[in-house]
Design a protein around this motif. Sequence first.
Motif, PDB file in Angstrom:
ATOM      1  N   MET A  96       0.806  -1.222   0.000  1.00  0.00           N
ATOM      2  CA  MET A  96       0.000   0.000   0.000  1.00  0.00           C
ATOM      3  C   MET A  96       0.838   1.271   0.000  1.00  0.00           C
ATOM      4  O   MET A  96       0.296   2.372  -0.042  1.00  0.00           O
ATOM      5  N   GLY A  97       2.152   1.138   0.036  1.00  0.00           N
ATOM      6  CA  GLY A  97       3.025   2.297   0.171  1.00  0.00           C
ATOM      7  C   GLY A  97       2.850   3.326  -0.925  1.00  0.00           C
ATOM      8  O   GLY A  97       2.868   4.536  -0.655  1.00  0.00           O
ATOM      9  N   HIS A  98       2.671   2.877  -2.170  1.00  0.00           N
ATOM     10  CA  HIS A  98       2.525   3.847  -3.261  1.00  0.00           C
ATOM     11  C   HIS A  98       1.216   4.627  -3.150  1.00  0.00           C
ATOM     12  O   HIS A  98       1.170   5.815  -3.467  1.00  0.00           O
ATOM     13  N   LEU A  99       0.132   3.991  -2.661  1.00  0.00           N
ATOM     14  CA  LEU A  99      -1.133   4.697  -2.459  1.00  0.00           C
ATOM     15  C   LEU A  99      -0.999   5.719  -1.333  1.00  0.00           C
ATOM     16  O   LEU A  99      -1.483   6.851  -1.418  1.00  0.00           O
ATOM     17  N   PHE A 100      -0.325   5.298  -0.286  1.00  0.00           N
ATOM     18  CA  PHE A 100      -0.045   6.155   0.864  1.00  0.00           C
ATOM     19  C   PHE A 100       0.770   7.372   0.423  1.00  0.00           C
ATOM     20  O   PHE A 100       0.418   8.518   0.710  1.00  0.00           O
ATOM     21  N   MET A 101       1.826   7.125  -0.346  1.00  0.00           N
ATOM     22  CA  MET A 101       2.692   8.214  -0.812  1.00  0.00           C
ATOM     23  C   MET A 101       1.980   9.136  -1.794  1.00  0.00           C
ATOM     24  O   MET A 101       2.211  10.344  -1.798  1.00  0.00           O
ATOM     25  N   THR A 102       1.114   8.583  -2.631  1.00  0.00           N
ATOM     26  CA  THR A 102       0.375   9.411  -3.585  1.00  0.00           C
ATOM     27  C   THR A 102      -0.477  10.440  -2.849  1.00  0.00           C
ATOM     28  O   THR A 102      -0.520  11.613  -3.240  1.00  0.00           O
ATOM     29  N   ALA A 103      -1.137  10.041  -1.760  1.00  0.00           N
ATOM     30  CA  ALA A 103      -1.940  10.983  -0.972  1.00  0.00           C
ATOM     31  C   ALA A 103      -1.061  12.081  -0.377  1.00  0.00           C
ATOM     32  O   ALA A 103      -1.429  13.267  -0.381  1.00  0.00           O
ATOM     33  N   ILE A 104       0.116  11.709   0.104  1.00  0.00           N
ATOM     34  CA  ILE A 104       1.028  12.689   0.707  1.00  0.00           C
ATOM     35  C   ILE A 104       1.570  13.644  -0.354  1.00  0.00           C
ATOM     36  O   ILE A 104       1.640  14.861  -0.133  1.00  0.00           O
ATOM     37  N   VAL A 105       1.944  13.115  -1.509  1.00  0.00           N
ATOM     38  CA  VAL A 105       2.444  13.976  -2.594  1.00  0.00           C
ATOM     39  C   VAL A 105       1.363  14.969  -3.015  1.00  0.00           C
ATOM     40  O   VAL A 105       1.645  16.153  -3.225  1.00  0.00           O
ATOM     41  N   GLN A 106       0.124  14.516  -3.125  1.00  0.00           N
ATOM     42  CA  GLN A 106      -0.968  15.421  -3.497  1.00  0.00           C
ATOM     43  C   GLN A 106      -1.121  16.539  -2.472  1.00  0.00           C
ATOM     44  O   GLN A 106      -1.327  17.700  -2.834  1.00  0.00           O
ATOM     45  N   ALA A 107      -0.998  16.212  -1.197  1.00  0.00           N
ATOM     46  CA  ALA A 107      -1.094  17.226  -0.141  1.00  0.00           C
ATOM     47  C   ALA A 107       0.071  18.208  -0.218  1.00  0.00           C
ATOM     48  O   ALA A 107      -0.115  19.426  -0.064  1.00  0.00           O
ATOM     49  N   ALA A 108       1.267  17.699  -0.489  1.00  0.00           N
ATOM     50  CA  ALA A 108       2.450  18.572  -0.606  1.00  0.00           C
ATOM     51  C   ALA A 108       2.313  19.499  -1.813  1.00  0.00           C
ATOM     52  O   ALA A 108       2.643  20.689  -1.731  1.00  0.00           O
ATOM     53  N   ARG A 109       1.816  18.971  -2.924  1.00  0.00           N
ATOM     54  CA  ARG A 109       1.637  19.783  -4.131  1.00  0.00           C
ATOM     55  C   ARG A 109       0.583  20.861  -3.910  1.00  0.00           C
ATOM     56  O   ARG A 109       0.718  21.976  -4.395  1.00  0.00           O
ATOM     57  N   ALA A 110      -0.470  20.542  -3.167  1.00  0.00           N
ATOM     58  CA  ALA A 110      -1.520  21.520  -2.884  1.00  0.00           C
ATOM     59  C   ALA A 110      -1.000  22.643  -1.990  1.00  0.00           C
ATOM     60  O   ALA A 110      -1.308  23.809  -2.200  1.00  0.00           O
ATOM     61  N   ARG A 111      -0.172  22.271  -1.014  1.00  0.00           N
ATOM     62  CA  ARG A 111       0.344  23.266  -0.070  1.00  0.00           C
ATOM     63  C   ARG A 111       1.497  24.071  -0.660  1.00  0.00           C
ATOM     64  O   ARG A 111       1.639  25.258  -0.377  1.00  0.00           O
ATOM     65  N   TYR A 112       2.331  23.422  -1.468  1.00  0.00           N
ATOM     66  CA  TYR A 112       3.520  24.065  -2.040  1.00  0.00           C
ATOM     67  C   TYR A 112       3.569  23.800  -3.553  1.00  0.00           C
ATOM     68  O   TYR A 112       4.434  23.067  -4.024  1.00  0.00           O
ATOM     69  N   PRO A 113       2.656  24.398  -4.311  1.00  0.00           N
ATOM     70  CA  PRO A 113       2.545  24.053  -5.733  1.00  0.00           C
ATOM     71  C   PRO A 113       3.776  24.386  -6.584  1.00  0.00           C
ATOM     72  O   PRO A 113       3.988  23.758  -7.610  1.00  0.00           O
ATOM     73  N   GLU A 114       4.581  25.334  -6.176  1.00  0.00           N
ATOM     74  CA  GLU A 114       5.736  25.751  -6.982  1.00  0.00           C
ATOM     75  C   GLU A 114       7.040  25.063  -6.577  1.00  0.00           C
ATOM     76  O   GLU A 114       8.075  25.314  -7.177  1.00  0.00           O
ATOM     77  N   ARG A 115       6.972  24.222  -5.564  1.00  0.00           N
ATOM     78  CA  ARG A 115       8.217  23.631  -5.050  1.00  0.00           C
ATOM     79  C   ARG A 115       8.409  22.196  -5.529  1.00  0.00           C
ATOM     80  O   ARG A 115       7.452  21.447  -5.695  1.00  0.00           O
ATOM     81  N   GLU A 116       9.671  21.826  -5.693  1.00  0.00           N
ATOM     82  CA  GLU A 116      10.029  20.440  -5.956  1.00  0.00           C
ATOM     83  C   GLU A 116       9.727  19.639  -4.689  1.00  0.00           C
ATOM     84  O   GLU A 116       9.771  20.168  -3.583  1.00  0.00           O
ATOM     85  N   ILE A 117       9.429  18.365  -4.845  1.00  0.00           N
ATOM     86  CA  ILE A 117       9.156  17.490  -3.706  1.00  0.00           C
ATOM     87  C   ILE A 117      10.260  16.439  -3.649  1.00  0.00           C
ATOM     88  O   ILE A 117      10.557  15.788  -4.650  1.00  0.00           O
ATOM     89  N   ASP A 118      10.902  16.324  -2.486  1.00  0.00           N
ATOM     90  CA  ASP A 118      11.907  15.283  -2.332  1.00  0.00           C
ATOM     91  C   ASP A 118      11.807  14.633  -0.969  1.00  0.00           C
ATOM     92  O   ASP A 118      10.982  15.016  -0.133  1.00  0.00           O
ATOM     93  N   LEU A 119      12.636  13.624  -0.775  1.00  0.00           N
ATOM     94  CA  LEU A 119      12.713  12.931   0.511  1.00  0.00           C
ATOM     95  C   LEU A 119      14.080  12.286   0.625  1.00  0.00           C
ATOM     96  O   LEU A 119      14.800  12.154  -0.365  1.00  0.00           O
TER      97      LEU A 119
END
Length: 161
Positions: A96-119
Amino acid sequence: MISSPLTFYVVPMEPLHAAEICEWSYSPPYNIYGWMSWEQMQALGVEFGDPELRQEQYVSVVNGQGDLCGFAQLFPMEGVVRLGVGMRPDLCGHGMGHLFMTAIVQAARARYPEREIDLEVLTWNQRAIRAYQKCGFTITDTYERRTPTGNKPFYCMVYEE
């Protein structure tokens, strides 16, 4: 057998969620991802034990029934939002990790739409790396970073749409 939830939802982290996360216990070698007690985190005002930091950077990940399934830190940096994530131990390793991460990425993109996302991820944590790759992250760098048990090798992974 754990059934896969269809959808994960990202919501503000409540103190009740934070306290529950502090009780999670991972099997070795993942036990390095545990937290100190909720009482200690509050007393020291560290991480999600700091109410202001919890509100600004931490979110809970819940399923359709509202059950806590994990959390994420959305750490803002110059031009980047760095993710820190944790999934409830009994849900790890069930695909389920990819589904879990997809939700988190969507939240990060909504909060910081102009920023790159990394980990950052320890290079030995192939289970997490596979989930991140399935979600769209790519390894872009390898380096050593100080941890409580000494310097360890990490990958930096960047989300690519």
